[in-house]
Design an enzyme around this catalytic site. Structure first.
Site, mmCIF file in Angstrom:
data_model
loop_
_atom_site.group_PDB
_atom_site.id
_atom_site.type_symbol
_atom_site.label_atom_id
_atom_site.label_comp_id
_atom_site.label_asym_id
_atom_site.label_seq_id
_atom_site.Cartn_x
_atom_site.Cartn_y
_atom_site.Cartn_z
ATOM 1 N N THR A 1 -2.100 -5.043 11.644
ATOM 2 C CA THR A 1 -2.869 -3.384 11.224
ATOM 3 C C THR A 1 -2.107 -3.121 10.146
ATOM 4 O OG1 THR A 1 -3.063 -1.300 11.802
ATOM 5 C CG2 THR A 1 -1.113 -2.215 12.512
ATOM 6 N N HIS A 2 -2.677 -2.289 9.067
ATOM 7 C CA HIS A 2 -2.054 -1.516 8.036
ATOM 8 C C HIS A 2 -1.998 -0.203 8.320
ATOM 9 C CE1 HIS A 2 -2.218 -5.434 6.005
ATOM 10 N NE2 HIS A 2 -3.558 -5.320 5.482
ATOM 11 N N LYS B 1 -0.484 -6.166 1.350
ATOM 12 C CA LYS B 1 0.125 -7.144 0.309
ATOM 13 C C LYS B 1 1.663 -7.410 0.737
ATOM 14 C CE LYS B 1 -2.498 -8.513 -1.418
ATOM 15 N NZ LYS B 1 -3.578 -9.568 -0.747
ATOM 16 N N PHE C 1 -6.087 -15.979 -3.099
ATOM 17 C CA PHE C 1 -5.598 -15.132 -2.219
ATOM 18 C C PHE C 1 -3.860 -15.190 -2.118
ATOM 19 C CE2 PHE C 1 -3.649 -13.593 1.745
ATOM 20 C CZ PHE C 1 -4.076 -12.336 1.618
ATOM 21 N N PHE D 1 4.841 -21.144 0.664
ATOM 22 C CA PHE D 1 3.810 -20.607 -0.485
ATOM 23 C C PHE D 1 3.069 -21.815 -0.968
ATOM 24 C CE2 PHE D 1 1.974 -19.624 -4.532
ATOM 25 C CZ PHE D 1 1.383 -18.573 -4.059
ATOM 26 N N THR E 1 -0.160 -12.119 5.915
ATOM 27 C CA THR E 1 -0.550 -13.350 6.041
ATOM 28 C C THR E 1 0.500 -14.426 6.354
ATOM 29 O OG1 THR E 1 -2.511 -12.634 4.689
ATOM 30 C CG2 THR E 1 -2.614 -14.995 5.508
ATOM 31 N N SER F 1 0.437 -6.540 -6.784
ATOM 32 C CA SER F 1 -0.479 -7.680 -5.902
ATOM 33 C C SER F 1 -1.562 -6.813 -5.374
ATOM 34 C CB SER F 1 0.430 -7.930 -4.354
ATOM 35 O OG SER F 1 -0.259 -8.858 -3.749
HETATM 36 P P1 A3P Z 1 1.085 -11.935 -4.823
HETATM 37 O O1 A3P Z 1 0.037 -11.287 -4.773
HETATM 38 O O2 A3P Z 1 2.104 -11.383 -5.125
HETATM 39 O O3 A3P Z 1 1.086 -13.410 -4.732
HETATM 40 P P2 A3P Z 1 -0.796 -9.956 2.323
HETATM 41 O O4 A3P Z 1 -0.962 -11.175 3.143
HETATM 42 O O5 A3P Z 1 0.042 -8.719 3.022
HETATM 43 O O6 A3P Z 1 -2.136 -9.477 2.048
HETATM 44 O O7 A3P Z 1 0.154 -10.373 1.320
HETATM 45 C C1 A3P Z 1 -0.483 -11.315 0.131
HETATM 46 C C2 A3P Z 1 0.955 -11.396 -0.661
HETATM 47 O O8 A3P Z 1 1.707 -12.456 0.006
HETATM 48 C C3 A3P Z 1 0.563 -12.208 -2.150
HETATM 49 O O9 A3P Z 1 1.191 -12.005 -3.108
HETATM 50 C C4 A3P Z 1 0.716 -13.751 -1.478
HETATM 51 O O10 A3P Z 1 0.581 -14.601 -2.496
HETATM 52 C C5 A3P Z 1 1.847 -13.515 -0.709
HETATM 53 N N1 A3P Z 1 2.215 -14.608 0.107
HETATM 54 C C6 A3P Z 1 1.445 -15.208 1.204
HETATM 55 N N2 A3P Z 1 2.050 -16.240 1.862
HETATM 56 C C7 A3P Z 1 3.109 -16.499 1.112
HETATM 57 C C8 A3P Z 1 4.387 -17.316 1.212
HETATM 58 N N3 A3P Z 1 4.363 -18.389 2.239
HETATM 59 N N4 A3P Z 1 5.278 -17.295 0.422
HETATM 60 C C9 A3P Z 1 5.565 -16.052 -0.319
HETATM 61 N N5 A3P Z 1 4.494 -15.262 -0.714
HETATM 62 C C10 A3P Z 1 3.453 -15.233 -0.122
#
Ligand code: A3P
Length: 293
Positions: free
Chosen positions: A105-106, A42, A253, A227, A46, A136
């Protein structure tokens, strides 16, 4: 699909499925031109994947949307065995992938397969402040049926603080990778910096990858990795991967994508407790996190 069960490996809770293939994960053969994107869950994995893919494809959006997120960058330790129709093996995908590969990886730094260090691979690590990571992660557990049961918000907060969650302690994860960056080729980024100045952070990635792009392409990448645009991109939003696993009607997501959402969830008492505990756990590091911008 049943919710994942956890089993500790060297003190780190992993899914029982990952645990069952651990020997193979540990023996994974990295190649010198592999790139690993590593995060505590989180932290903006991505988002970083989308940026890296856009860079690698020179800003060609169509090329970036050919695969699903789980396939373009194999998720090294993620394993869903048969008989599930969702069978997935990041390890197998990675092994079959032509070079240059990018993987995700995590894993905490001590569990990264040793050949990544032996081959001196480049690694991009992204960290996000613990309060927003926790919020998150909690929502992700609720909407993703492949994750363990989160329990209530209070229960989940407790599990997070004690490291009894999938991939272990957030505190140890960010600290471990922070130390490792002094010895290895690791670009250590922060989610908060990416929010504040995405262009600057993308430029850091470009430099790290030894890539040079025109201003036009850079602006295109900035736009497509915002975003707002990623939220409408079915591939980044995981609406194409593993149908039925994530309940996007509960939360998408791409949930909020902001800094400081924790303020909507922490009570004053919880915040105080969290801060006191944080100070103790982070006393031995120079790492500094911003919980607001
Ligand atoms: P939130 O749940 O706080 O919205 P991961 O990809 O590591 O699982 O992380 C997911 C988190 O990154 C989510 O946070 C998601 O909304 C946020 N996220 C993904 N793409 C993003 C972007 N382009 N800008 C800002 N936050 C982003």
């Amino acid at each position: 699909l049943d919710r994942a069960e956890l089993r500790e490996l060297k003190g780190i809770p992993l899914t029982t499925a990952t645990y069952s293939i651990w020997d193979q994960v540990w023996k994974f053969k990295a190649r010198p031109d592999d790139l690993l994107i590593s995060t505590y869950a989180k932290a903006g994995t991505t988002w970083t994947q989308e940026i890296v893919d856009m860079i690698q494809q020179n800003g060609d959006v169509e090329k970036c949307r050919r695969a699903t997120t789980y396939r373009r960058h194999p998720f090294l330790e993620w394993y869903i065995p048969e008989p599930s129709s969702l069978r997935y093996s990041g390890l197998e995908l990675a092994e079959a992938m032509p070079s240059p590969r990018t993987m995700k990886t995590h894993l905490p730094v001590q569990l990264v397969p040793p050949s990544f260090w032996e081959q001196n691979c480049k690694i991009i690590y992204v960290a996000r402040n613990p309060k927003d990571s926790l919020v998150s992660y909690y929502h992700f557990h609720r909407m993703n049926k492949a994750m363990p049961e989160p329990g209530t918000w209070e229960e989940f907060m407790e599990k997070f603080m004690t490291g009894k969650v999938l991939w272990g302690s957030w505190y140890d994860h960010v600290k471990g990778w922070w130390k490792a960056k002094d010895k290895h080729r690791i670009l250590y980024l922060f989610y908060e910096d990416m929010k504040e100045n995405p262009k600057q952070e993308i430029q850091k990635i470009l430099k790290f990858l030894e890539k040079d792009l025109t201003e036009d392409v850079l602006n295109k990448i900035l736009h497509n990795t915002s975003f707002e645009v990623m939220k409408e991109n079915p591939m980044a939003n995981y609406t194409k991967d593993f149908p039925g696993v994530m309940d996007h009607s509960l939360f998408p997501f791409m949930r909020k994508g902001v800094v400081s959402d924790w303020k909507n969830y922490f009570t004053v008492a919880q915040n105080k407790k969290f801060d006191e505990d944080y100070k103790k756990k982070m006393a031995d590091t120079s790492l500094v996190f911003r919980t607001e911008l």
